[in-house]
Design an enzyme around this catalytic site. Structure first.
Site, PDB file in Angstrom:
ATOM      1  N   SER A  71      99.277 -38.091 -46.416  1.00 31.33           N
ATOM      2  CA  SER A  71      98.781 -38.946 -45.337  1.00 31.33           C
ATOM      3  C   SER A  71      99.747 -38.964 -44.158  1.00 31.33           C
ATOM      4  O   SER A  71     100.958 -38.740 -44.305  1.00 31.33           O
ATOM      5  CB  SER A  71      98.580 -40.374 -45.847  1.00 31.33           C
ATOM      6  OG  SER A  71      97.772 -40.395 -47.007  1.00 31.33           O
TER       7      SER A  71
HETATM    8  N1  SAH Z   1      99.564 -40.409 -51.454  1.00 34.93           N
HETATM    9  C1  SAH Z   1      99.472 -38.972 -51.307  1.00 34.93           C
HETATM   10  C2  SAH Z   1      98.281 -38.524 -50.499  1.00 34.93           C
HETATM   11  C3  SAH Z   1      97.031 -38.866 -51.117  1.00 34.93           C
HETATM   12  S1  SAH Z   1      95.677 -37.835 -50.684  1.00 34.93           S
HETATM   13  C4  SAH Z   1     100.732 -38.385 -50.738  1.00 34.93           C
HETATM   14  O1  SAH Z   1     101.631 -39.134 -50.389  1.00 34.93           O
HETATM   15  O2  SAH Z   1     100.817 -37.167 -50.659  1.00 34.93           O
HETATM   16  C5  SAH Z   1      94.570 -38.493 -51.870  1.00 34.93           C
HETATM   17  C6  SAH Z   1      94.821 -38.012 -53.264  1.00 34.93           C
HETATM   18  O3  SAH Z   1      93.938 -38.748 -54.099  1.00 34.93           O
HETATM   19  C7  SAH Z   1      94.503 -36.552 -53.477  1.00 34.93           C
HETATM   20  O4  SAH Z   1      95.601 -35.907 -54.068  1.00 34.93           O
HETATM   21  C8  SAH Z   1      93.314 -36.590 -54.438  1.00 34.93           C
HETATM   22  O5  SAH Z   1      93.278 -35.510 -55.349  1.00 34.93           O
HETATM   23  C9  SAH Z   1      93.523 -37.911 -55.148  1.00 34.93           C
HETATM   24  N2  SAH Z   1      92.342 -38.504 -55.769  1.00 34.93           N
HETATM   25  C10 SAH Z   1      91.058 -38.500 -55.331  1.00 34.93           C
HETATM   26  N3  SAH Z   1      90.268 -39.156 -56.183  1.00 34.93           N
HETATM   27  C11 SAH Z   1      91.053 -39.598 -57.192  1.00 34.93           C
HETATM   28  C12 SAH Z   1      90.810 -40.337 -58.397  1.00 34.93           C
HETATM   29  N4  SAH Z   1      89.592 -40.773 -58.718  1.00 34.93           N
HETATM   30  N5  SAH Z   1      91.865 -40.592 -59.200  1.00 34.93           N
HETATM   31  C13 SAH Z   1      93.122 -40.167 -58.885  1.00 34.93           C
HETATM   32  N6  SAH Z   1      93.404 -39.461 -57.773  1.00 34.93           N
HETATM   33  C14 SAH Z   1      92.389 -39.180 -56.931  1.00 34.93           C
END
Ligand code: SAH
Length: 225
Positions: A71
């Site tokens: 993000s």
């Molecule tokens: N916080 C992260 C960025 C998050 S992007 C960082 O600092 O890099 C959102 C993430 O959520 C992605 O990696 C995606 O694969 C994950 N995601 C999406 N749906 C999800 C779910 N149901 N459970 C766990 N992770 C999930």
């Protein structure tokens, strides 16, 4: 050797991190000193692939593989500030991605539990966080929409992925008086919501418009899976 702030050694990006905090966070109203310090300390460039390192402190999300993104720094800081974590907090993050936000959270909390849907991303983040010396983060592969009931209740839950509706299992795992920060809306445009848990009910505060990658699994857009 890892130091207590998780950095392997002083790096070439210290000045870039300080500029990021000043120009992207403080200038836009982030005031929590703990959040600002954590964002100065955590080496964001180590959470992206080498070809993206020179962009790591830019005002934008970046690709991290599997179609996912780390993000924008401002969004990371704002979401964490909105959690209003108490001392010695136990926090749940749904969406580990690169592990960057978990690393920032780990500077402000006693223990971070972070769930990631894609096993390869979970494994990558787990190895990286360990190598950088973060010892209070547990990364779990799985559908985070269901939460992690074995460690509930949490002092804060943060979801950096867009949900079509509020995931009730996460609200159930929130401690009384604690907060869930989550983008909710359509696949391409959402609003950042803050859910505050009361005794049996909860209230919802609205924050800014935003755009996140979709939450997958049962509480997300499972048709994509
Ligand atoms: N916080 C992260 C960025 C998050 S992007 C960082 O600092 O890099 C959102 C993430 O959520 C992605 O990696 C995606 O694969 C994950 N995601 C999406 N749906 C999800 C779910 N149901 N459970 C766990 N992770 C999930």
């Amino acid at each position: 050797m890892p130091t207590s702030n998780g950095a392997t050694r002083p790096d070439d990006y210290v000045a870039a991190r300080h500029a990021m905090v000043r120009d992207q966070l403080e200038s836009r109203g982030i005031t929590d000193v703990g959040v600002l310090q954590a964002m100065r300390d955590v080496p964001r460039h180590l959470f992206v692939a080498p070809e993206w390192q020179s962009e790591a402190y830019s005002d934008r999300p970046l690709p991290i593989g599997a179609g996912q993104t780390i993000s924008q720094p401002y969004m990371v800081a704002m979401m964490i500030e909105l959690l209003r974590l108490p001392g010695q907090a136990r926090v749940l993050e749904v969406g580990t991605g690169s592990g960057y936000q978990a690393a920032v959270l780990s500077r402000l909390a006693a223990q971070v539990y972070s769930m990631e849907y894609f096993p390869a991303l979970a494994e990558h983040a787990r190895v990286l966080l360990k190598r950088l010396g973060y010892t209070n983060i547990e990364v779990c592969a799985g559908d985070g929409g269901a939460g992690l009931p074995q460690y509930a209740p949490y002092d804060g839950i943060i979801v950096p992925a867009a949900a079509p509706r509020l995931p009730q299992p996460l609200i159930a795992q929130l401690g009384i008086g604690r907060r869930l920060v989550i983008p909710v809306g359509e696949a391409t445009a959402q609003e950042l919501l803050i859910v505050v848990k009361h005794d049996v009910s909860y209230t919802i505060e609205r924050s800014i418009p935003c755009r996140f990658v979709p939450l997958r699994g049962k509480e997300g857009w499972s048709a994509q899976d």
